[in-house]
Enzyme design. Sequence first.
Site, PDB file in Angstrom:
ATOM      1  N   PRO A  17      25.819  -2.241 -20.797  1.00 48.92           N
ATOM      2  CG  PRO A  17      27.462  -1.872 -19.159  1.00 48.92           C
ATOM      3  CD  PRO A  17      26.025  -2.286 -19.344  1.00 48.92           C
ATOM      4  CG  MET A  18      27.047  -5.462 -24.219  1.00 54.52           C
ATOM      5  SD  MET A  18      25.995  -6.538 -25.204  1.00 54.52           S
ATOM      6  CE  MET A  18      24.609  -5.458 -25.533  1.00 54.52           C
ATOM      7  CB  ALA A  19      33.562  -3.205 -24.955  1.00 52.45           C
ATOM      8  CD  GLN A  71      30.982   0.007 -17.575  1.00 51.15           C
ATOM      9  OE1 GLN A  71      31.523  -0.483 -18.558  1.00 51.15           O
ATOM     10  NE2 GLN A  71      30.231  -0.693 -16.762  1.00 51.15           N
ATOM     11  CB  CYS A 102      35.939  -5.483 -17.504  1.00 53.03           C
ATOM     12  SG  CYS A 102      36.650  -6.064 -19.055  1.00 53.03           S
ATOM     13  CE  LYS A 141      26.953  -4.869 -16.539  1.00 51.80           C
ATOM     14  NZ  LYS A 141      28.135  -5.620 -16.974  1.00 51.80           N
ATOM     15  CG  ASN A 202      23.655  -8.170 -16.648  1.00 53.00           C
ATOM     16  OD1 ASN A 202      24.881  -8.279 -16.616  1.00 53.00           O
ATOM     17  ND2 ASN A 202      22.975  -8.287 -17.763  1.00 53.00           N
ATOM     18  N   GLY A 203      22.083 -10.929 -16.373  1.00 47.06           N
ATOM     19  CA  GLY A 203      22.644 -12.241 -16.696  1.00 47.06           C
ATOM     20  C   GLY A 203      21.569 -13.230 -17.081  1.00 47.06           C
ATOM     21  CG  ASP A 204      22.212 -16.613 -17.973  1.00 47.76           C
ATOM     22  OD1 ASP A 204      23.010 -16.242 -18.857  1.00 47.76           O
ATOM     23  OD2 ASP A 204      22.493 -17.464 -17.110  1.00 47.76           O
TER      24      ASP A 204
HETATM   25  C1  LIG Z   1      30.418  -7.938 -26.457  1.00 48.34           C
HETATM   26  C2  LIG Z   1      30.253  -7.625 -24.982  1.00 48.34           C
HETATM   27  C3  LIG Z   1      30.846  -6.481 -24.484  1.00 48.34           C
HETATM   28  C4  LIG Z   1      30.698  -6.157 -23.124  1.00 48.34           C
HETATM   29  N1  LIG Z   1      31.232  -4.979 -22.656  1.00 48.34           N
HETATM   30  C5  LIG Z   1      30.976  -4.578 -21.386  1.00 48.34           C
HETATM   31  C6  LIG Z   1      31.384  -3.280 -20.934  1.00 48.34           C
HETATM   32  O1  LIG Z   1      31.963  -2.477 -21.677  1.00 48.34           O
HETATM   33  N2  LIG Z   1      31.107  -2.964 -19.636  1.00 48.34           N
HETATM   34  C7  LIG Z   1      30.462  -3.813 -18.789  1.00 48.34           C
HETATM   35  O2  LIG Z   1      30.234  -3.463 -17.632  1.00 48.34           O
HETATM   36  N3  LIG Z   1      30.037  -5.030 -19.202  1.00 48.34           N
HETATM   37  C8  LIG Z   1      30.266  -5.407 -20.484  1.00 48.34           C
HETATM   38  N4  LIG Z   1      29.777  -6.616 -20.931  1.00 48.34           N
HETATM   39  C9  LIG Z   1      28.948  -7.455 -20.038  1.00 48.34           C
HETATM   40  C10 LIG Z   1      27.469  -7.150 -20.234  1.00 48.34           C
HETATM   41  O3  LIG Z   1      27.178  -5.824 -19.867  1.00 48.34           O
HETATM   42  C11 LIG Z   1      26.605  -8.115 -19.394  1.00 48.34           C
HETATM   43  O4  LIG Z   1      26.950  -7.969 -18.047  1.00 48.34           O
HETATM   44  C12 LIG Z   1      26.773  -9.580 -19.794  1.00 48.34           C
HETATM   45  O5  LIG Z   1      26.754  -9.741 -21.202  1.00 48.34           O
HETATM   46  C13 LIG Z   1      25.686 -10.468 -19.158  1.00 48.34           C
HETATM   47  O6  LIG Z   1      24.410 -10.074 -19.571  1.00 48.34           O
HETATM   48  P1  LIG Z   1      23.581 -10.914 -20.701  1.00 48.34           P
HETATM   49  O7  LIG Z   1      23.467 -12.343 -20.199  1.00 48.34           O
HETATM   50  O8  LIG Z   1      22.247 -10.231 -20.797  1.00 48.34           O
HETATM   51  O9  LIG Z   1      24.380 -10.825 -21.955  1.00 48.34           O
HETATM   52  C14 LIG Z   1      29.954  -6.992 -22.264  1.00 48.34           C
HETATM   53  C15 LIG Z   1      29.381  -8.163 -22.787  1.00 48.34           C
HETATM   54  C16 LIG Z   1      29.513  -8.472 -24.133  1.00 48.34           C
HETATM   55  C17 LIG Z   1      28.865  -9.716 -24.663  1.00 48.34           C
END
Ligand SMILES: Cc1cc2nc3c(=O)[nH]c(=O)nc-3n(C[C@H](O)[C@H](O)[C@H](O)COP(=O)(O)O)c2cc1C
Length: 328
Positions: A17-19, A71, A102, A141, A202-204
């Site tokens: 999920p990404m805002a 979410q 968050c 999450k 999740n992460g990296d």
């Molecule tokens: C622009 C942006 C918006 C995000 N918005 C949310 C969100 O709305 N809800 C959430 O649980 N995590 C949010 N995250 C976190 C991501 O879901 C994820 O946990 C985090 O980027 C780590 O994963 P990655 O290393 O694959 O990027 C957001 C991350 C980014 C970069």
Amino acid sequence: MFKIGDVEIENRVVLAPMAGVCNAAFRLTVKEFGAGLVCAEMISDKALLFKNEKTMNMLYIDSRENPMSLQIFGGEKETLVEAAKYVDQNTTADIIDINMGCPVSKIIKCEAGARWLLDPNKIYEMVSAVVEAVDKPVTVKMRTGWDEDHIYAVENAKMIEKAGASALSLHGRTRKQMYEGHADWDIIKQVKEAVNIPVIGNGDVTTPELAKKMLDETGVDAVMIGREALGNPWMIYRTVHYLETGELMPEPDVEEKIKIAILHLDRLIQLKGEKVAVMEMRKHASWYLKGIRGNGKARKAINQTNTRDEMVAVLEQFVQDVKDKQAS
Ligand SMILES: Cc1cc2nc3c(=O)[nH]c(=O)nc-3n(C[C@H](O)[C@H](O)[C@H](O)COP(=O)(O)O)c2cc1C
């Protein structure tokens, strides 16, 4: 394949999920690139209950996206439960996810998001209240902890399971880390070993090989990919393919990238109208161009565009420039 409640997820690759990013236009595009599950951007429980127009529009789901997860976030039991009930009864989401990760101060101040990570009892109380109130499977999450001195990931995960959640996803960073440093895959492994519900790591995860490494090293049921999918839905497709066959697909060429960027733009226009869509697409278009040599001028020009035609013209000119350079 794995299951969240009774929802079958076809493969082990999940869009995070990404805002401001994961609306129906992007989710559908990523789904078409093979994601087993796509997650929507977080939605405020209170904004939903106030029927805020922008928030209500965020509930739109294209039928081609399913299975998908919506979410919600909030700090109070009453409003969180009411928002969950609304999503349960009025949307075609398959899963209701609760945000417990968050790190942003605005959210923490409302006792929401990562704030809960300090209080396993609150987690139990909140999650069980939501689970009891809805029919759809509920997931959480979260992050590993508040900071390096307050890492209750295993305890929190056990509470989430005890409260009746059907799965959890874990970003391997603390709240304090925000997006800095490394995600701690060891903690992800510990959590996976501590609970029986599916765990999504999740992460990296920035390459298909790292997705496999995370699956192998931590034993998680699926990997969740966030930032690497920005302007790069091929990351999802290449990861699914690599996990299934061991073969690494080539990166797309510039023409392919721009074709999908324009498809994404047109879907955003359908969803939000041209003016808003073009503004929002500026960042996405820039991400689609990331890593392609000589993109500076085009990225600048994209930020000046206000209409579909202007943006498409910049993108198509960029393809032509790259082709000309290759031919010379
Ligand atoms: C622009 C942006 C918006 C995000 N918005 C949310 C969100 O709305 N809800 C959430 O649980 N995590 C949010 N995250 C976190 C991501 O879901 C994820 O946990 C985090 O980027 C780590 O994963 P990655 O290393 O694959 O990027 C957001 C991350 C980014 C970069």
